[in-house]
Design a protein around this motif. Structure first.
Motif, short mmCIF file in Angstrom:
data_model
loop_
_atom_site.label_atom_id
_atom_site.label_comp_id
_atom_site.label_asym_id
_atom_site.label_seq_id
_atom_site.Cartn_x
_atom_site.Cartn_y
_atom_site.Cartn_z
N ASP A 225 -7.76 12.85 14.37
CA ASP A 225 -8.75 12.29 13.44
C ASP A 225 -8.28 12.43 11.99
O ASP A 225 -8.41 11.51 11.18
N ALA A 226 -7.73 13.60 11.66
CA ALA A 226 -7.25 13.85 10.30
C ALA A 226 -6.09 12.91 9.96
O ALA A 226 -6.03 12.36 8.85
N HIS A 227 -5.20 12.71 10.90
CA HIS A 227 -4.06 11.81 10.67
C HIS A 227 -4.55 10.37 10.46
O HIS A 227 -4.08 9.67 9.56
N THR A 228 -5.52 9.96 11.24
CA THR A 228 -6.09 8.62 11.10
C THR A 228 -6.75 8.46 9.73
O THR A 228 -6.58 7.44 9.06
N ALA A 229 -7.49 9.48 9.30
CA ALA A 229 -8.15 9.43 7.99
C ALA A 229 -7.12 9.40 6.86
O ALA A 229 -7.27 8.65 5.88
N TRP A 230 -6.06 10.19 6.98
CA TRP A 230 -5.00 10.22 5.98
C TRP A 230 -4.34 8.84 5.86
O TRP A 230 -4.16 8.32 4.76
N ARG A 231 -4.03 8.22 7.01
CA ARG A 231 -3.42 6.89 7.01
C ARG A 231 -4.37 5.86 6.40
O ARG A 231 -3.95 5.01 5.63
N ALA A 232 -5.64 5.95 6.74
CA ALA A 232 -6.62 5.00 6.19
C ALA A 232 -6.73 5.15 4.68
O ALA A 232 -6.84 4.16 3.94
N SER A 233 -6.69 6.38 4.20
CA SER A 233 -6.76 6.62 2.76
C SER A 233 -5.55 6.00 2.05
O SER A 233 -5.71 5.31 1.04
N LEU A 234 -4.36 6.21 2.58
CA LEU A 234 -3.15 5.62 1.97
C LEU A 234 -3.17 4.10 2.07
O LEU A 234 -2.72 3.41 1.15
N THR B 232 0.83 -1.20 0.00
CA THR B 232 0.00 0.00 0.00
C THR B 232 0.86 1.25 0.00
O THR B 232 2.05 1.21 0.32
N LEU B 233 0.23 2.35 -0.35
CA LEU B 233 0.93 3.63 -0.28
C LEU B 233 1.37 3.91 1.15
O LEU B 233 2.44 4.47 1.38
N LEU B 234 0.56 3.49 2.12
CA LEU B 234 0.94 3.68 3.52
C LEU B 234 2.20 2.91 3.86
O LEU B 234 3.07 3.41 4.58
N ASP B 235 2.34 1.69 3.34
CA ASP B 235 3.56 0.90 3.58
C ASP B 235 4.79 1.69 3.14
O ASP B 235 5.81 1.73 3.84
N ILE B 236 4.68 2.30 1.98
CA ILE B 236 5.82 3.03 1.41
C ILE B 236 6.09 4.31 2.19
O ILE B 236 7.23 4.57 2.61
N VAL B 237 5.07 5.10 2.42
CA VAL B 237 5.24 6.37 3.11
C VAL B 237 5.77 6.15 4.53
O VAL B 237 6.70 6.83 4.97
N GLU B 238 5.20 5.20 5.24
CA GLU B 238 5.66 4.97 6.62
C GLU B 238 7.06 4.37 6.67
O GLU B 238 7.79 4.61 7.62
N ALA B 239 7.45 3.63 5.65
CA ALA B 239 8.80 3.07 5.63
C ALA B 239 9.84 4.18 5.57
O ALA B 239 10.89 4.08 6.20
N VAL B 240 9.56 5.24 4.83
CA VAL B 240 10.55 6.30 4.67
C VAL B 240 10.31 7.51 5.57
O VAL B 240 11.25 8.22 5.90
N ASP B 241 9.08 7.75 5.98
CA ASP B 241 8.77 8.94 6.77
C ASP B 241 8.30 8.65 8.18
O ASP B 241 8.08 9.57 8.96
#
Length: 157
Positions: free
Chosen positions: A120-129, A75-84
């Motif tokens: 809440d916004a951070h949770t929604a952003w993560r869920a979207s990714l 997922t996009l979240l996998d990639i973003v969280e791996a680097v950021d």
């Protein structure tokens, strides 16, 4: 929220690697040349993706990077969280309890409404990714794009 430019780089690199034939690799030099970015810096940015199990790296003359899992499993979240990282970009410092306008501690037992909405916004952003895989992205690109990417990136079609 502003992410570093390297986040865009690794997202595009992972998407390009997802377009390669199974088992094929692309080197950091090939990826850097493909996107016109600095090779040494890009290579450093790809390493966290290897550590996170998003990419696999092989050494040697035919070495390079490839997806470590199926595109549908990345997922996009996998990639973003791996680097950021996974930390929220907002950190509440309880300024409502500071300065001339400080509220007493008993009025601050509940979470700050601003901090709660930011969480809440951070949770929604993560869920979207998390809801978008590399396979989902590939389904959105023109059908001719993977062959072009393979040809330009690795010299194969």
């Amino acid at each position: 929220m502003k992410l570093p430019v390297s986040t865009e780089w690794v997202l595009h690199c992972a998407t390009s690697l997802a377009q390669l034939e199974p088992g094929a690799t692309a080197s950091a030099a090939q990826l850097a040349g493909h996107f016109g970015v600095p090779q040494a810096y890009l290579a450093k940015q790809l390493q966290p993706l290897v550590k996170a199990g998003v990419l696999a790296a092989t050494t040697g003359p035919r070495g390079g990077f490839r997806l470590a899992r199926q595109a549908a499993e990345v997922t996009l979240l996998d990639i973003v969280e791996a680097v950021d990282g996974a930390a929220s970009p907002y950190e509440c410092r309880e300024i409502r309890q500071q300065g001339r306008g400080a509220l007493p501690a008993e009025d601050c037992r509940a979470a700050c409404p601003i901090a709660a909405r930011m969480a809440d916004a951070h949770t929604a952003w993560r869920a979207s990714l998390a809801s978008v895989s590399l396979a989902d992205l590939l389904a959105e690109i023109p059908e001719w794009a993977p062959e072009r990417t393979r040809r330009l990136l690795t010299g194969t079609a």
